[in-house]
Design a protein around this motif. Structure first.
Motif, PDB file in Angstrom:
ATOM      1  N   GLY A 147      10.933 109.177  53.031  1.00 20.59           N
ATOM      2  CA  GLY A 147      12.355 109.436  52.801  1.00 20.59           C
ATOM      3  C   GLY A 147      12.682 110.900  52.987  1.00 20.59           C
ATOM      4  O   GLY A 147      11.921 111.603  53.652  1.00 20.59           O
ATOM      5  N   PRO A 148      13.726 111.466  52.398  1.00 22.07           N
ATOM      6  CA  PRO A 148      14.675 110.747  51.543  1.00 22.07           C
ATOM      7  C   PRO A 148      15.661 109.909  52.364  1.00 22.07           C
ATOM      8  O   PRO A 148      15.811 110.117  53.563  1.00 22.07           O
ATOM      9  N   TYR A 149      16.317 108.983  51.664  1.00 15.65           N
ATOM     10  CA  TYR A 149      17.345 108.147  52.271  1.00 15.65           C
ATOM     11  C   TYR A 149      18.664 108.382  51.542  1.00 15.65           C
ATOM     12  O   TYR A 149      18.677 108.773  50.381  1.00 15.65           O
ATOM     13  N   TYR A 150      19.750 108.100  52.253  1.00 20.84           N
ATOM     14  CA  TYR A 150      21.079 108.397  51.714  1.00 20.84           C
ATOM     15  C   TYR A 150      21.836 107.106  51.423  1.00 20.84           C
ATOM     16  O   TYR A 150      21.884 106.195  52.253  1.00 20.84           O
ATOM     17  N   ILE A 151      22.438 107.060  50.244  1.00 18.94           N
ATOM     18  CA  ILE A 151      23.112 105.830  49.784  1.00 18.94           C
ATOM     19  C   ILE A 151      24.410 106.191  49.072  1.00 18.94           C
ATOM     20  O   ILE A 151      24.540 107.295  48.527  1.00 18.94           O
ATOM     21  N   GLU A 152      25.382 105.302  49.107  1.00 20.56           N
ATOM     22  CA  GLU A 152      26.562 105.383  48.232  1.00 20.56           C
ATOM     23  C   GLU A 152      26.653 104.062  47.476  1.00 20.56           C
ATOM     24  O   GLU A 152      26.096 103.044  47.908  1.00 20.56           O
ATOM     25  N   LEU A 153      27.359 104.088  46.336  1.00 26.02           N
ATOM     26  CA  LEU A 153      27.354 102.938  45.425  1.00 26.02           C
ATOM     27  C   LEU A 153      28.775 102.424  45.163  1.00 26.02           C
ATOM     28  O   LEU A 153      29.695 103.221  44.927  1.00 26.02           O
ATOM     29  N   PHE A 154      28.928 101.101  45.175  1.00 24.86           N
ATOM     30  CA  PHE A 154      30.216 100.467  44.873  1.00 24.86           C
ATOM     31  C   PHE A 154      29.975  99.264  43.964  1.00 24.86           C
ATOM     32  O   PHE A 154      29.168  98.398  44.291  1.00 24.86           O
ATOM     33  N   THR A 155      30.706  99.211  42.838  1.00 28.22           N
ATOM     34  CA  THR A 155      30.679  97.960  42.078  1.00 28.22           C
ATOM     35  C   THR A 155      32.101  97.429  41.914  1.00 28.22           C
ATOM     36  O   THR A 155      33.032  97.932  42.555  1.00 28.22           O
ATOM     37  N   ALA A 215      34.670 113.156  53.236  1.00 33.06           N
ATOM     38  CA  ALA A 215      34.198 114.242  52.366  1.00 33.06           C
ATOM     39  C   ALA A 215      32.738 114.610  52.636  1.00 33.06           C
ATOM     40  O   ALA A 215      32.343 115.759  52.449  1.00 33.06           O
ATOM     41  N   ASN A 216      31.947 113.638  53.054  1.00 33.29           N
ATOM     42  CA  ASN A 216      30.511 113.899  53.233  1.00 33.29           C
ATOM     43  C   ASN A 216      30.083 113.912  54.695  1.00 33.29           C
ATOM     44  O   ASN A 216      28.894 113.960  55.000  1.00 33.29           O
ATOM     45  N   ASN A 217      31.082 113.815  55.559  1.00 36.71           N
ATOM     46  CA  ASN A 217      30.824 113.838  57.001  1.00 36.71           C
ATOM     47  C   ASN A 217      29.788 112.793  57.436  1.00 36.71           C
ATOM     48  O   ASN A 217      28.929 113.060  58.276  1.00 36.71           O
ATOM     49  N   TYR A 218      29.894 111.597  56.831  1.00 38.20           N
ATOM     50  CA  TYR A 218      28.997 110.510  57.254  1.00 38.20           C
ATOM     51  C   TYR A 218      29.431 110.021  58.621  1.00 38.20           C
ATOM     52  O   TYR A 218      30.622 109.981  58.944  1.00 38.20           O
ATOM     53  N   ASN A 223      26.441 113.145  59.142  1.00 33.59           N
ATOM     54  CA  ASN A 223      25.366 113.027  58.163  1.00 33.59           C
ATOM     55  C   ASN A 223      24.892 111.576  58.027  1.00 33.59           C
ATOM     56  O   ASN A 223      25.691 110.644  58.150  1.00 33.59           O
ATOM     57  N   ARG A 224      23.623 111.444  57.750  1.00 33.52           N
ATOM     58  CA  ARG A 224      23.015 110.108  57.646  1.00 33.52           C
ATOM     59  C   ARG A 224      23.512 109.339  56.434  1.00 33.52           C
ATOM     60  O   ARG A 224      23.620 109.880  55.343  1.00 33.52           O
ATOM     61  N   LEU A 225      23.788 108.071  56.640  1.00 38.63           N
ATOM     62  CA  LEU A 225      24.075 107.161  55.535  1.00 38.63           C
ATOM     63  C   LEU A 225      23.235 105.917  55.793  1.00 38.63           C
ATOM     64  O   LEU A 225      23.469 105.191  56.762  1.00 38.63           O
TER      65      LEU A 225
END
Ligand code: BGC
Length: 349
Positions: A147-155, A215-218, A223-225
């Protein structure tokens, strides 16, 4: 054998028995699953000989749900089956149900802060979350690559008790990797409050994802997502819309989780624009609830398999948890088409 109410009461004819009315209260018609839940409940209860008052509360409108329940109580329903919008908004109206000895079955979502809820029938919600989290862990090979790996979270919706289990289950798997730095949430948004989506809205999820992308330039060129955790399909659809608009294709699409096997999500899985979903066969849940209603009406012991997990703030509600099933593009045909849940035409792209 399916017991009809007439058989339950022995002497009575089906006509006599049909005066037993069951109220079924569903949150919205704007999401596929609740239409299916409502239709299954109605047809299975009617097949068992009951009269059914099925109501949908507009589009997640809490006062409408309260008014519909009030009406079910005053017009003589013997039991109420309720998929709540806001699990904490029904305490007052359910006092009336309790006073009239009306059984209340919380359907899929726990009803909070009331002793009027008699039973809870749902899927194993924590397991849903752990299946989703485990999928991300394995798909990213978190245990075998540096890694590292990039993640975002939604519930989902903050007023739905289920998110504590979906998000909690997923985080029970993913949090150690976030803590160790192998998984990075670039936005820093990791608390339940930060990642919740009111009413499980596709549009809200899409908006938040668009903001995160900016905001994160994904992006494929930015940037990697690597993954986006989503608790269900209506949210996943919003994420997919935003990611496709940002230039991702099936060849570089981030891993996206879901739940429900809604038709648009199954189509996205087939197109490579969503990675997995969870199949919760609403026919199974409906038949379990009909069984509960039959036992309640007969005054017999109700079949439950969990007496520990679901504390609604006032009591631990005796529950029956059905088993959620992992679904991907590899097994959706067997799960959804061979079982008669959908037709081939339903999933045509
Ligand atoms: C249900 C999910 C559903 C979500 C949005 C949750 O309470 O368990 O299956 O996707 O609500 O309606």
């Amino acid at each position: 054998m399916l017991l009809t109410v007439a058989t339950l009461f022995g002497a009575g004819t089906k006509e006599d028995a049909s005066v037993i009315k069951i109220g079924v209260s569903m949150p919205t018609q704007s999401l596929q699953r609740w239409n299916q839940d409502g239709a299954n409940m109605k047809s299975q209860l009617e097949a068992a000989g009951y009269k059914v008052d099925l109501q949908y509360a507009g589009d997640n409108d809490i006062p409408t749900q309260v008014a519909q329940l009030e009406n079910m109580i005053t017009t003589g329903c013997k039991a109420l089956v309720i998929a709540s919008i806001d699990g904490s908004a029904l305490s007052e109206v359910l006092k009336q149900a309790k006073a009239k000895d009306i059984a209340v079955i919380a359907y899929d979502r726990l009803i909070m802060n009331t002793d009027a809820v008699t039973y809870y029938a749902t899927f194993d919600n924590f397991k849903v979350g752990t299946i989703q989290g485990t999928y991300i862990r394995d798909a990213l090979k978190l245990d075998s690559t540096p890694g590292p790996y990039y993640i975002e979270l939604f519930t989902g919706s903050p007023d739905d008790n289920n998110i504590n289990f979906f998000f909690g289950g997923a985080m029970s798997i993913l949090e150690p990797y976030i803590k160790s730095g192998k998984l990075i949430v670039r936005s820093g948004q990791t608390t339940k409050a930060q990642v919740a989506t009111l009413n499980w809205s596709t549009e809200e999820a899409q908006k938040r994802m668009e903001n995160l992308i900016t905001a994160n330039n994904y992006g494929p060129k930015g940037n990697r997502l690597d993954a986006v955790y989503s608790s269900n399909d209506s949210i996943a659809n919003g994420l997919t819309n935003a990611l496709v608009a940002a230039g991702y294709t099936k060849d570089n699409f981030p891993i996206i989780t879901g739940q429900d096997c809604d038709k648009p999500s199954v189509k996205n899985m087939i197109m490579g624009l969503q990675s997995m979903s969870i199949f919760k066969d609403t026919r199974t849940l409906a038949s379990k609830v009909v069984e509960m209603v039959n036992s309640i009406v007969k005054g017999e012991k109700v079949d439950i398999n969990d007496t520990e997990t679901y504390n609604n703030g006032v009591k631990v509600v005796p529950s029956y948890l059905c088993d959620p099933v992992f679904a991907t593009v590899d097994n959706y045909k067997a799960l959804l088409i061979d079982s008669g849940y959908y037709t081939e035409a339903d999933l045509k792209i």
